[in-house]
Design an enzyme around this catalytic site. Structure first.
Site, PDB file in Angstrom:
ATOM      1  N   CYS A   2       0.609  -1.084   0.047  1.00 55.89           N
ATOM      2  CA  CYS A   2       0.006  -0.100  -0.112  1.00 55.89           C
ATOM      3  C   CYS A   2       0.811   1.224  -0.042  1.00 55.89           C
ATOM      4  CB  CYS A   2      -0.656   0.201   1.250  1.00 55.89           C
ATOM      5  SG  CYS A   2      -1.907  -1.414   1.449  1.00 55.89           S
ATOM      6  N   ARG A  27       5.240   0.148  -6.101  1.00 55.96           N
ATOM      7  CA  ARG A  27       5.185  -0.835  -4.850  1.00 55.96           C
ATOM      8  C   ARG A  27       4.229  -1.746  -5.151  1.00 55.96           C
ATOM      9  NH1 ARG A  27       6.860   2.132  -0.196  1.00 55.96           N
ATOM     10  NH2 ARG A  27       5.128   0.956   0.968  1.00 55.96           N
ATOM     11  N   TRP A  76      -2.992  -2.797  -1.597  1.00 52.07           N
ATOM     12  CA  TRP A  76      -2.655  -4.185  -1.930  1.00 52.07           C
ATOM     13  C   TRP A  76      -3.300  -4.775  -0.943  1.00 52.07           C
ATOM     14  CZ3 TRP A  76       0.822  -8.094   0.146  1.00 52.07           C
ATOM     15  CH2 TRP A  76       1.128  -8.994  -0.835  1.00 52.07           C
ATOM     16  N   ASN A 102      -1.864   2.089   5.736  1.00 51.10           N
ATOM     17  CA  ASN A 102      -0.991   0.951   5.486  1.00 51.10           C
ATOM     18  C   ASN A 102      -0.574   0.194   6.770  1.00 51.10           C
ATOM     19  OD1 ASN A 102      -0.599   2.212   3.112  1.00 51.10           O
ATOM     20  ND2 ASN A 102       1.664   2.891   3.120  1.00 51.10           N
ATOM     21  N   GLY A 103      -0.461  -1.068   6.572  1.00 47.26           N
ATOM     22  CA  GLY A 103      -0.236  -1.952   7.604  1.00 47.26           C
ATOM     23  C   GLY A 103      -1.509  -2.873   7.933  1.00 47.26           C
ATOM     24  N   GLU A 486      19.204 -17.029  -7.786  1.00 49.31           N
ATOM     25  CA  GLU A 486      18.698 -15.757  -8.067  1.00 49.31           C
ATOM     26  C   GLU A 486      18.207 -15.923  -9.558  1.00 49.31           C
ATOM     27  OE1 GLU A 486      17.764 -13.219  -6.759  1.00 49.31           O
ATOM     28  OE2 GLU A 486      17.953 -11.692  -7.982  1.00 49.31           O
ATOM     29  N   LYS A 490      14.366 -14.703 -10.593  1.00 49.99           N
ATOM     30  CA  LYS A 490      14.140 -13.696 -11.581  1.00 49.99           C
ATOM     31  C   LYS A 490      13.323 -13.987 -12.552  1.00 49.99           C
ATOM     32  CE  LYS A 490      15.114 -10.594  -9.983  1.00 49.99           C
ATOM     33  NZ  LYS A 490      15.446 -10.771  -8.606  1.00 49.99           N
ATOM     34  N   GLU A 493       9.696 -15.104 -11.310  1.00 53.04           N
ATOM     35  CA  GLU A 493       8.714 -13.995 -10.995  1.00 53.04           C
ATOM     36  C   GLU A 493       8.115 -12.895 -11.851  1.00 53.04           C
ATOM     37  OE1 GLU A 493      10.744 -11.149  -8.113  1.00 53.04           O
ATOM     38  OE2 GLU A 493      12.369 -11.243  -8.979  1.00 53.04           O
ATOM     39  N   HIS A 509      20.606 -35.958  -7.287  1.00 52.07           N
ATOM     40  CA  HIS A 509      19.901 -36.407  -5.805  1.00 52.07           C
ATOM     41  C   HIS A 509      18.305 -36.424  -5.918  1.00 52.07           C
ATOM     42  CE1 HIS A 509      23.624 -37.187  -3.843  1.00 52.07           C
ATOM     43  NE2 HIS A 509      23.988 -36.034  -4.294  1.00 52.07           N
ATOM     44  N   LYS A 608       6.488  -4.632  -4.238  1.00 53.00           N
ATOM     45  CA  LYS A 608       7.869  -3.994  -4.155  1.00 53.00           C
ATOM     46  C   LYS A 608       8.551  -4.153  -2.597  1.00 53.00           C
ATOM     47  CE  LYS A 608      11.880  -2.441  -5.767  1.00 53.00           C
ATOM     48  NZ  LYS A 608      12.868  -3.621  -6.070  1.00 53.00           N
TER      49      LYS A 608
END
Ligand code: F6R
Length: 613
Positions: A2, A27, A76, A102-103, A486, A490, A493, A509, A608
């Site tokens: 948010c 964000r 969000w 927010n929160g 990584e 990438k 996502e 394995h 974000k």
């Protein structure tokens, strides 16, 4: 996550709010809304979806277009789906008080029951509306001012918040408060802009006041008062934001992510400026000076982070053990506090975070401090909560990272870890000649990064040739094992292709069962101690007709005979290789996502800055 914007001043509030909300888009959000005071009333427009939808609603509402004080929000979803009713701002029962938040209000359920029992009717499923109605209730019960009502309501709630509140009864005022969710007040000339993020303020001013947890501010047209939530006045310095508007624009690139990938040589230079000292051949980190003694006594390092920053921590594990010989371990921040971690005397915990606001990383940091660890931060956003709560630390100086997928912050995290490891290593065991060699190699990294970036076209073609494959493997060893992780993160996502990263020898394995004809396996295999071993792993995939894409050292002609595609990177010491080998993987993911028509800068379901647990 948010975002909050608030405005009070001479301009049309809706323009400032919309422009600020657009700056916060990066964000991640799924609905947006604004509230503006005009002619004795609050006027609200909200919409699910993009901010352009909200703009259409504002265009149809002349009252919203008139006011000069207002609040706005990008939401969000956490409590309730992303629809108009759940979008912020939320109002009290009378419709005269509006709030953006927010929160998470953790005890919203019992509060909602209490208010319902006292005649309150709720129009949304959100925890935020409960707080709005609670503030309204305190006003109705005789609170003298809006700030008194806000203070009283906040004393009843548990959880985290950054809030901005306005009232039609006190129209020339915004009340803001924070606990666990960032809030900044921009101090313009004759105006104030409140925001959860500096990027929403920069257009208007670089003068800001940072609120700390458990603080609030009352902003009027010509004054700013700050105090604790218990109403003890707090005097605050006006500080300067260093980022420019130009820095947060796309700079001619199609996406922020591409801009940020290409910025890496420049930001890595910035990150090293004044720190890699080639004249006196030493590392200088002003942010660690106050704790160098304690750091040298450290018997155990714990690196904690999430996501991409956690991969940087995995590289850090190798760096600190290899260069400084300090026993190091890496912990997922989300697991750290729940496992009753052992933090003995002389343990140092380093939290690594781009945003400096990641809830899990912050919680891990607080747990470490509680248990007596020396708490350090490797953080990008100056003045962020993690940066302020650590005992000391090193900023990345990577500039604002807008693309949701972290790229340039990651390479700067590697650079900072290397500098810290060299600083400690030199004081513990590294000889001066070895140190000097590392410093020269580090200083050469930006030019070498550029040489990798110059291969972007070649990498784009590889991405396009394999973009129709639904499953990819990324494999590496040693320092390049975290880079394999990584690379896989990438790709998944931003392109939504399933990918898995592994230490190459682990493949046999179990994961080798996945290999089938045509499946891409990306081997990160520059020259180094495990090079020959990894060739064996390549053969294992080839035998099963997988497609081999290798990231190899320049001049390694031999590897071409066993690979379908080869991307080369310049030579450098093994400890520095991740700064170069990650770049082809960032570009591979980027071009695959573009080829699939994905929204690269705002991938689905991602935010974000993850400020909820
Ligand atoms: C992936 C990504 C995330 C973040 C993670 C931690 O590209 O960006 O995995 O790395 O959410 O964020 P920070 O670094 O802000 O703590």
């Amino acid at each position: 996550m948010c975002g909050i914007v608030g405005y009070i001043g001479p301009k049309r509030a809706c323009d400032v709010l919309i422009e600020g909300l657009k700056r916060l888009e990066y964000r991640g959000y799924d609905s947006a809304g604004v509230c503006v005071y005009h002619a004795g009333r609050l006027h609200i427009a909200k919409s699910p979806g993009r901010i352009s939808e909200l703009e259409k609603k504002i265009a149809e509402d002349p009252a919203i277009q008139c006011g000069t004080v207002g609040i706005g929000h990008t939401r969000w979803a956490t409590h309730g789906e992303p629809n108009e009713a759940n979008a912020h701002p939320h109002c009290d029962l009378s419709g005269r008080i509006a709030l953006v938040h927010n929160g998470i209000i953790e005890n919203y359920a019992p509060l909602k029951r209490f208010l319902s029992d006292h005649g309150h009717v709720f129009r949304s499923e959100t925890d935020t509306e409960v707080l709005a109605q609670l503030i309204g209730r305190f006003c109705q019960d005789g609170a003298e001012t809006l700030e008194d009502a806000v203070r009283a309501a906040l004393s009843e709630v548990g959880g985290t918040y950054g809030i901005a509140v306005m009232s039609a009864s006190e129209p020339d005022k915004l009340v803001v408060a924070r606990k666990g969710s960032p809030l900044i007040v921009g101090v313009g000339s004759g105006e104030y802009i409140v925001a959860s993020d500096a990027s929403a303020i920069l257009e208007h001013t670089t003068n800001v006041v940072y609120l700390n947890d458990n603080e609030m501010a009352v902003v009027t047209r010509d004054s700013l008062r700050t105090m604790t939530l218990d109403n003890v006045p707090v005097s605050k310095e006006v500080e300067q934001i260093e980022w420019s508007l130009e820095q947060i624009a796309k700079g001619g690139h199609e996406h922020f992510m591409l801009k940020e990938i290409f910025e890496q040589p420049e930001v890595v230079k910035m990150c090293m400026r004044g720190r890699v000292d080639l004249r006196d051949m030493r590392i200088q980190l002003g942010g660690l000076e106050s704790v160098t003694g304690a750091l040298l006594r450290t018997k155990r390092l714990i690196l904690t982070a999430c996501g991409t920053a956690w991969h940087a921590a995995l590289v850090g594990d190798y760096l600190f053990e290899d260069l400084a010989r300090i026993p190091t371990e890496v912990q997922y921040a989300s697991e750290f506090r729940y496992r009753n971690p052992i933090v003995e005397d002389d343990t140092t915990v380093i939290a690594i975070s781009q945003s400096g606001e990641t809830a899990d990383t912050l919680a891990a940091l607080r747990e470490a401090k509680e248990k007596g660890a020396l708490a350090l931060g490797i953080v990008n956003v100056v003045g962020s909560t993690i940066a302020r709560e650590t005992d000391a630390g090193v900023y990345l100086h990577a500039g604002p990272e807008i693309g949701v997928a972290s790229t340039k912050a990651f390479t700067c995290q590697l650079v900072v870890e290397t500098m810290v490891a060299l600083l400690l290593g030199r004081k513990r065991l590294l000889s001066q000649p070895v140190m000097e060699q590392y410093l020269r190699e580090l200083a050469a990294i930006p030019d070498k990064m550029q040489r990798v970036l110059d291969k972007a076209e070649e990498i784009r073609k590889i991405a396009e040739d394999y973009v129709d494959r639904d499953n990819w493997l990324f494999l590496g060893r040693g320092y390049n094992y975290p880079i394999a992780l990584e690379g896989a993160l990438k790709l998944k996502e931003i392109s939504y292709i399933h990918a898995e990263g592994l230490p190459a020898a682990e493949m046999k394995h179990g994961p080798i069962a996945l290999i089938h004809e045509g499946m891409p396996a990306v081997f990160v295999t520059p020259q180094g101690p495990t090079y020959d071993k990894i060739l064996g792993n390549i053969e294992e995939v080839r035998a099963r007709r997988g497609k081999i894409i290798a990231v190899a050292s320049e001049g390694d002609e031999g590897i071409r005979s066993c690979c379908d595609r080869v991307i080369t990177v310049p030579d450098c010491p093994v400890a520095l290789q991740p700064m170069l080998t990650v770049i082809p993987l960032q570009l591979l993911a980027y071009y695959a996502a573009v080829a699939r028509g994905c929204n690269v800068d705002k991938p689905r379901n991602l935010a974000k800055s993850v400020t909820v647990e």
